[in-house]
Design a protein around this motif. Structure first.
Motif, mmCIF file in Angstrom:
data_model
loop_
_atom_site.group_PDB
_atom_site.id
_atom_site.type_symbol
_atom_site.label_atom_id
_atom_site.label_comp_id
_atom_site.label_asym_id
_atom_site.label_seq_id
_atom_site.Cartn_x
_atom_site.Cartn_y
_atom_site.Cartn_z
ATOM 1 N N TYR A 64 0.831 -1.210 0.000
ATOM 2 C CA TYR A 64 0.000 0.000 0.000
ATOM 3 C C TYR A 64 0.865 1.260 0.000
ATOM 4 O O TYR A 64 1.682 1.458 0.897
ATOM 5 N N ALA A 65 0.631 2.119 -0.979
ATOM 6 C CA ALA A 65 1.393 3.369 -1.072
ATOM 7 C C ALA A 65 1.132 4.302 0.111
ATOM 8 O O ALA A 65 1.974 5.139 0.446
ATOM 9 N N CYS A 66 -0.013 4.140 0.763
ATOM 10 C CA CYS A 66 -0.371 5.015 1.880
ATOM 11 C C CYS A 66 0.257 4.566 3.205
ATOM 12 O O CYS A 66 0.072 5.220 4.225
ATOM 13 N N VAL A 67 0.997 3.458 3.191
ATOM 14 C CA VAL A 67 1.639 2.948 4.403
ATOM 15 C C VAL A 67 3.136 3.197 4.302
ATOM 16 O O VAL A 67 3.798 2.730 3.372
ATOM 17 N N LEU A 68 3.647 3.948 5.277
ATOM 18 C CA LEU A 68 5.044 4.365 5.302
ATOM 19 C C LEU A 68 5.696 3.929 6.612
ATOM 20 O O LEU A 68 4.995 3.646 7.593
ATOM 21 N N PRO A 69 7.023 3.912 6.671
ATOM 22 C CA PRO A 69 7.679 3.656 7.962
ATOM 23 C C PRO A 69 7.225 4.698 8.984
ATOM 24 O O PRO A 69 6.978 5.854 8.643
ATOM 25 N N GLY A 70 7.103 4.299 10.226
ATOM 26 C CA GLY A 70 6.592 5.179 11.276
ATOM 27 C C GLY A 70 7.356 6.484 11.409
ATOM 28 O O GLY A 70 8.553 6.479 11.671
ATOM 29 N N TYR A 71 6.658 7.578 11.227
ATOM 30 C CA TYR A 71 7.254 8.905 11.334
ATOM 31 C C TYR A 71 7.531 9.228 12.795
ATOM 32 O O TYR A 71 6.627 9.159 13.630
ATOM 33 N N HIS A 72 8.774 9.549 13.112
ATOM 34 C CA HIS A 72 9.216 9.845 14.485
ATOM 35 C C HIS A 72 9.022 8.663 15.432
ATOM 36 O O HIS A 72 8.888 8.843 16.633
ATOM 37 N N MET A 73 8.984 7.452 14.876
ATOM 38 C CA MET A 73 8.783 6.247 15.688
ATOM 39 C C MET A 73 9.829 5.211 15.265
ATOM 40 O O MET A 73 10.507 5.386 14.260
ATOM 41 N N ASN A 74 9.913 4.126 16.016
ATOM 42 C CA ASN A 74 10.780 3.018 15.643
ATOM 43 C C ASN A 74 10.209 2.408 14.361
ATOM 44 O O ASN A 74 9.135 1.809 14.376
ATOM 45 N N LYS A 75 10.930 2.565 13.276
ATOM 46 C CA LYS A 75 10.413 2.163 11.970
ATOM 47 C C LYS A 75 10.281 0.647 11.815
ATOM 48 O O LYS A 75 9.598 0.169 10.925
ATOM 49 N N LYS A 76 10.886 -0.106 12.703
ATOM 50 C CA LYS A 76 10.747 -1.556 12.668
ATOM 51 C C LYS A 76 9.374 -1.981 13.190
ATOM 52 O O LYS A 76 8.789 -2.940 12.711
ATOM 53 N N HIS A 77 8.842 -1.236 14.171
ATOM 54 C CA HIS A 77 7.616 -1.633 14.864
ATOM 55 C C HIS A 77 6.410 -0.730 14.595
ATOM 56 O O HIS A 77 5.319 -1.028 15.085
ATOM 57 N N TRP A 78 6.607 0.361 13.859
ATOM 58 C CA TRP A 78 5.521 1.314 13.652
ATOM 59 C C TRP A 78 5.388 1.670 12.177
ATOM 60 O O TRP A 78 6.379 1.838 11.476
#
Length: 117
Positions: A64-78
């Motif tokens: 999904y193009a609308c799903v990105l790595p977590g902004y200002h969060m742990n990108k592995k878990h968010w």
């Protein structure tokens, strides 16, 4: 989904609370004092942060193009989901449910009993 619908859905979860611990613009939803969702009050379209199992987080970002790595969060878990209407509200609600359940699954047994989980 708009911010009012998002807020209502999150608060409909058992034991869910809302607060603004990071300042007046960031709306945070917690269960047992653990974050399961957050978003900007003033700029809801900038995204909703939701917790996710790491392997599934990557799959969602690829699909999904609308799903990105977590902004200002742990990108592995968010993940950050842009609520731009490109996915059905039911799918977004499922991702909120998944985040909520993931947080509950990590709670100590005594806390789960206290909250009735």
């Amino acid at each position: 989904m708009n911010i009012e619908e998002f807020r209502e859905y999150c608060l409909g979860k058992a034991g869910a609370t809302e607060s603004t611990p990071f300042g007046g613009d960031t709306l945070v939803f917690k269960v047992a004092d653990k974050i399961f969702a957050l978003t900007s009050i003033g700029d809801f379209e900038s995204g909703i942060n939701l917790k996710c199992v790491p392997e599934h987080a990557v799959e969602l970002r690829e699909k999904y193009a609308c799903v990105l790595p977590g902004y200002h969060m742990n990108k592995k878990h968010w993940n950050t989901i842009l609520p731009n209407g490109s996915v059905p509200d039911a799918l977004l609600q499922q991702w909120i449910d998944d985040s909520y359940q993931l947080v509950i699954s990590k709670l100590p047994k005594a806390t789960k009993l206290l909250f009735g989980f």
